[in-house]
Design a protein around this motif. Structure first.
Motif, PDB file in Angstrom:
ATOM      1  N   ALA A  48      -9.422   3.654  -6.960  1.00 63.12           N
ATOM      2  CA  ALA A  48      -8.582   3.542  -6.318  1.00 63.12           C
ATOM      3  C   ALA A  48      -8.745   2.443  -6.054  1.00 63.12           C
ATOM      4  O   ALA A  48      -8.033   0.398  -6.454  1.00 63.12           O
TER       5      ALA A  48
ATOM      6  N   PRO B 125      -3.940  -1.118  -1.251  1.00 66.75           N
ATOM      7  CA  PRO B 125      -2.791   0.477  -1.056  1.00 66.75           C
ATOM      8  C   PRO B 125      -3.224   1.366  -0.836  1.00 66.75           C
ATOM      9  O   PRO B 125      -3.891   2.246  -0.071  1.00 66.75           O
ATOM     10  N   ASN B 126      -4.229   1.583  -2.580  1.00 73.36           N
ATOM     11  CA  ASN B 126      -5.237   2.732  -2.779  1.00 73.36           C
ATOM     12  C   ASN B 126      -6.814   3.200  -2.004  1.00 73.36           C
ATOM     13  O   ASN B 126      -6.209   4.134  -1.445  1.00 73.36           O
TER      14      ASN B 126
ATOM     15  N   ASP C 228      -6.847  -0.915  -7.753  1.00 71.44           N
ATOM     16  CA  ASP C 228      -5.956  -1.947  -6.885  1.00 71.44           C
ATOM     17  C   ASP C 228      -6.321  -3.722  -7.109  1.00 71.44           C
ATOM     18  O   ASP C 228      -5.753  -4.830  -7.174  1.00 71.44           O
TER      19      ASP C 228
ATOM     20  N   ARG D 207      -1.360  -0.231  -9.711  1.00 70.64           N
ATOM     21  CA  ARG D 207      -0.396   0.672  -9.137  1.00 70.64           C
ATOM     22  C   ARG D 207      -0.828   0.835  -7.973  1.00 70.64           C
ATOM     23  O   ARG D 207      -1.409   0.677  -7.735  1.00 70.64           O
ATOM     24  N   ASN D 208       0.265   1.439  -7.571  1.00 67.74           N
ATOM     25  CA  ASN D 208      -0.443   1.725  -5.706  1.00 67.74           C
ATOM     26  C   ASN D 208       0.242   3.777  -5.973  1.00 67.74           C
ATOM     27  O   ASN D 208       1.081   4.109  -6.763  1.00 67.74           O
TER      28      ASN D 208
ATOM     29  N   ASP E 123      -2.385  -3.367   3.321  1.00 69.18           N
ATOM     30  CA  ASP E 123      -1.383  -2.713   2.263  1.00 69.18           C
ATOM     31  C   ASP E 123      -1.160  -3.437   1.204  1.00 69.18           C
ATOM     32  O   ASP E 123      -1.215  -3.306   0.273  1.00 69.18           O
TER      33      ASP E 123
ATOM     34  N   GLY F 235      -1.824   6.004  -3.929  1.00 68.97           N
ATOM     35  CA  GLY F 235      -2.863   6.393  -2.793  1.00 68.97           C
ATOM     36  C   GLY F 235      -2.289   7.786  -2.254  1.00 68.97           C
ATOM     37  O   GLY F 235      -3.146   8.300  -2.449  1.00 68.97           O
TER      38      GLY F 235
END
Length: 404
Positions: free
Chosen positions: A354, A269-270, A358, A363-364, A265, A366
Motif C-alpha cells: 500500500a 489512501p491505500n 501511494d 493507484r487506489n 485520503d 485500498g
C-alpha cells in the motif's frame, strides 16, 4: 548511414548538445538570473522539460539528430514520452564531463561572469536559491502535514488525560463514588460541567444529560449516599472551569482526527484503507515520511515502534517482538496471542504494498487490499479452529478406545 546521435548536458548557464565526437553542436542559454537558473535546474532534476531543453532538442532534430543521450534517466524518460524521440541514459557522459571540466571558462565566455571569482559567486547564489526551492517543496509535501497532525493529536490526548485525571482527583474529594461509576473522561467532564455539585445529581437531571434510566438511578443513589466532603460554590466554579477547558481540548481532538482522515485520503489512501487514518499516519510519522515508509520491507514495518524490544532480543537472544505500532490495528490486538504474530506479518506485507502504491503510482486499490487482508486473516482463524476441532476429535477417540 546510421542514426545521428546527440548527447545533452546541462550546467548553470544552459543546456548543450554534443555530437558523437564530443564536439559542441548547439547550446541554449538560461536567463542571466541566479533565481531563474535555480528554478530551471530544480525542474530538470525532477524530470521536467524546461523550455531551453525543448528548444535545443527541436533544433537538433531539425539538423537530423534522432537519438539523444542524457545523464538523468528520469529526464530521458520524460523526453521520450513527451517529445517522441529515442533516448539513452549514460552517467556520467563524456559530454557532461567535458562541460564540467570547462565550466568556469564557458560561464565567462557566455557573459554570465567577468572572472572565475564571479563564476564561483554565481554558483553560490544558484546553490542558495536551489536549496530554498527544495526546502519549500519539501514543506509542501502533504505527508509532512500528516506527521505534524498525528503528533499534535498525541500531545492533545496526553494533555486531555492529564487534565481529566486532575479533575477526577479534585472533584473526587466531593463525590468520590462518581469516578468509579463513570469510566469515560468525556462523559465525566460533561456531567461535572452540566450539574456541578453532587446535590444536583438527581435521576431526572442526569437523564437530561443523555444517560439511561439505569445509569441515572445508580449515579443518583451514589450522590445521595456519598461520603465526600462538602465544597463551596467557588470550589465548584473552579472545577467546572477546568472541565470546560478539557472538553474544549476534546473537541479540538475530534477536529484533528477528522483532518488526519481527510488528509490521509489525499496522501495515502491505500495505507488508510488497511490501517485506518490514525494508525496509518503514525506509521508514516515513525519513519519520517511516506516515501521512507515505501522503502521499508514488510519485516521492518511489522516491528516499527518496537525497536528497543528488538535490539534487546538480539542482545539477550530472547524471542523478537511480533509487532510494534501495528498492534493498535483491531485485527491484531483483537486476536489471540497465538495468532497475533501471523496476522501482524500479513498486515505488514499488505501495508508495504500500500505504501509503495501511494508513494509511487497513485493507484487506489485500498478496497482490494483490505479484502485480500480480511480473506487471509479469515483463513488463519479457520485453520486454527479446524486444528482445534481435530484435536478434540482425537481426544474423544482416545477416550473411547480407553473405555473399550
Amino acid at each position: 548511414m546510421g542514426t545521428l546521435k546527440a548527447s545533452i548536458a546541462e550546467c548553470i548557464v544552459g543546456v548543450f548538445g554534443f555530437d558523437e565526437n564530443n564536439e559542441l553542436i548547439k547550446s541554449i542559454l538560461f536567463p542571466k538570473n541566479a533565481e531563474k537558473i535555480a528554478e530551471r535546474i530544480e525542474r530538470s532534476q525532477r524530470g521536467e522539460i524546461v523550455k531551453e531543453l525543448e528548444k535545443l532538442i527541436s533544433d537538433l532534430k531539425a539538423l537530423g539528430y534522432e537519438s539523444f543521450v542524457f545523464e538523468s534517466d528520469l529526464l530521458a524518460k520524460t523526453v521520450h514520452e513527451k517529445m517522441d524521440v529515442d533516448v539513452e541514459f549514460e552517467r556520467p557522459s563524456l559530454s557532461g564531463q567535458k562541460l564540467r571540466r570547462n565550466l568556469e571558462r564557458m560561464v565567462v565566455e557566455a557573459g554570465y561572469a567577468k572572472s572565475f571569482e564571479g563564476v564561483r559567486r554565481l554558483m553560490y547564489d544558484v546553490s542558495m536559491f536551489l536549496a530554498t526551492i527544495k526546502v519549500k517543496l519539501a514543506g509542501e509535501e502533504k505527508d509532512l502535514l500528516v506527521i505534524q497532525a498525528v503528533s499534535a493529536l498525541d500531545e492533545v490526548d496526553k494533555i486531555f488525560n492529564m487534565i481529566s485525571g486532575r479533575v477526577r482527583e479534585w472533584y473526587g474529594l466531593h463525590f468520590p463514588e462518581f469516578s468509579r461509576l463513570v469510566d469515560k473522561n468525556e462523559l465525566y467532564l460533561k456531567l461535572v460541567v452540566g450539574l456541578g455539585e453532587r446535590g444536583n445529581f438527581t435521576a431526572e437531571r442526569i437523564r437530561d444529560e443523555g444517560l439511561s434510566l439505569y445509569e441515572a438511578e445508580k449515579l443518583a443513589e451514589a450522590a445521595e449516599s456519598s461520603i465526600g466532603i462538602n465544597i463551596s460554590e467557588a470550589d465548584v466554579s473552579g472545577i467546572r472551569a477546568l472541565s470546560k477547558k478539557a472538553l474544549g481540548l476534546y473537541e479540538s481532538r475530534r477536529g484533528i482526527r477528522q483532518y488526519i482522515g481527510e488528509t490521509m485520503d489525499e496522501v495515502a489512501p491505500n495505507v488508510k484503507a488497511l490501517a485506518g487514518p490514525t494508525l496509518g499516519a503514525r506509521l508514516i510519522a515513525a519513519v519520517g515520511g511516506l516515501r521512507n515508509l515505501a522503502k521499508k520491507p514488510s519485516s521492518t514495518i511489522q516491528v516499527l515502534g518496537a525497536e528497543k524490544a528488538l535490539f534487546r532480543s538480539i542482545r539477550t537472544k530472547a524471542n523478537p517482538p511480533k509487532h510494534g505500532i501495528i498492534f493498535q490495528h483491531p485485527e491484531v490486538h483483537g486476536s489471540s496471542r497465538r495468532k497475533r504474530g501471523k496476522i501482524a506479518r500479513i498486515l505488514a506485507g499488505k501495508l508495504a504494498i500500500a505504501a509503495r502504491l501511494d508513494a509511487y503510482s497513485g493507484r487506489n486499490i485500498g478496497d482490494k487490499l483490505r479484502a485480500d487482508l480480511n480473506k487471509r486473516i479469515k483463513g488463519i482463524r479457520e485453520a486454527r479452529n479446524h486444528c482445534n476441532g481435530d484435536r478434540r476429535k482425537l481426544k474423544e477417540n482416545k477416550s473411547f478406545v480407553s473405555a473399550s
